[in-house]
Design a protein around this motif. Structure first.
Motif: not given
Length: 243
Positions: A29-37
């Motif tokens: 459940g680690v929150y991953q970085a959003e790809p576009e930003p």
């Protein structure tokens, strides 16, 4: 003696099971970085990024930085998720940023001193320490090793109220449902009397990073662009106090 060994075996087994459970939980459940930003930051020619085991080093491409920020992520949030929101501090304010990679994705389990991260940019003499959420709580514990403290949607659990000539900036969000404005106010007494308290209208807890909406949080009304601008301006007005 047999009963003693049996008891010790049970205790040892429970400890091992607890450790395994914590390790598994920390990776789920680690929150991953959003790809576009993230892609936009990596493509920004004003910023030089170095990926190290200890953390992510972000430096102004033209050099000349003399102030640094060690930033500690929130619990179970990918370190890369903060790169975009901190990019203006690097590109526009000429501040070197190190985003740490906490052990087990949890700042409380990372007992490394501040020097483990400032060593990534040894040319910098003046350092701020700060962090988001649980990372901010941990940064308070490392504050004595820096020249200033910046809290991003967070508050201290240890008492820094008697510190003299130690600049502190606390940045909260009006819609933060986790580090709520009320919780920040309730813990204000743990900061020095002259600490600067700022609140960004429309910002939620997850507005301080780019990892999607966090469980239990409010939906932000501020845009990512405005959030970056306001964070950049607040840190810009704060850094002269470190000199």
């Amino acid at each position: 003696m047999r009963i003693l060994w049996w008891t010790l075996g049970i205790i040892g087994g429970l400890i091992v099971a607890a450790v395994v459970a914590i390790v598994i939980w920390s990776q789920v459940g680690v929150y991953q970085a959003e790809p576009e930003p993230l892609a936009a930051v990596k493509a920004d020619d004003r910023i030089v990024i170095t990926d190290d085991d200890a953390g992510i080093l972000m430096q102004p491409a033209e050099g000349g930085s003399d102030v640094g920020l060690v930033f500690i992520p929130g619990a179970k949030v990918d370190a890369w998720a903060y790169a975009s929101k901190l990019s203006g501090i690097v590109a526009e304010d000429n501040v070197t940023v190190v985003i740490t990679k906490p052990w087990l994705n949890l700042a409380f389990f990372d007992l490394r001193p501040l020097g483990s991260f400032t060593a990534l940019a040894p040319e910098i003499d003046t350092w701020m320490v700060g962090g988001h959420s649980l990372g901010g709580v941990r940064s308070c514990m490392l504050a004595s090793q820096a020249q200033g403290l910046v809290l991003f949607g967070s508050y201290c659990s240890n008492d820094l109220s008697t510190w003299k000539d130690f600049p502190v900036l606390s940045i909260g969000g009006s819609l933060d449902a986790l580090s709520t404005p009320e919780k920040i106010a309730d813990n204000r007494h743990l900061l020095p009397a002259d600490a600067e308290m700022a609140q960004i209208d429309g910002a939620s807890h997850s507005s301080f990073g780019d990892y999607g909406l966090q469980d239990g949080d409010n939906t932000p009304t501020i845009s990512d662009e405005d959030m970056i601008d306001q964070l950049t301006q607040l840190v810009r007005s704060f850094t002269p106090q470190l000199q």
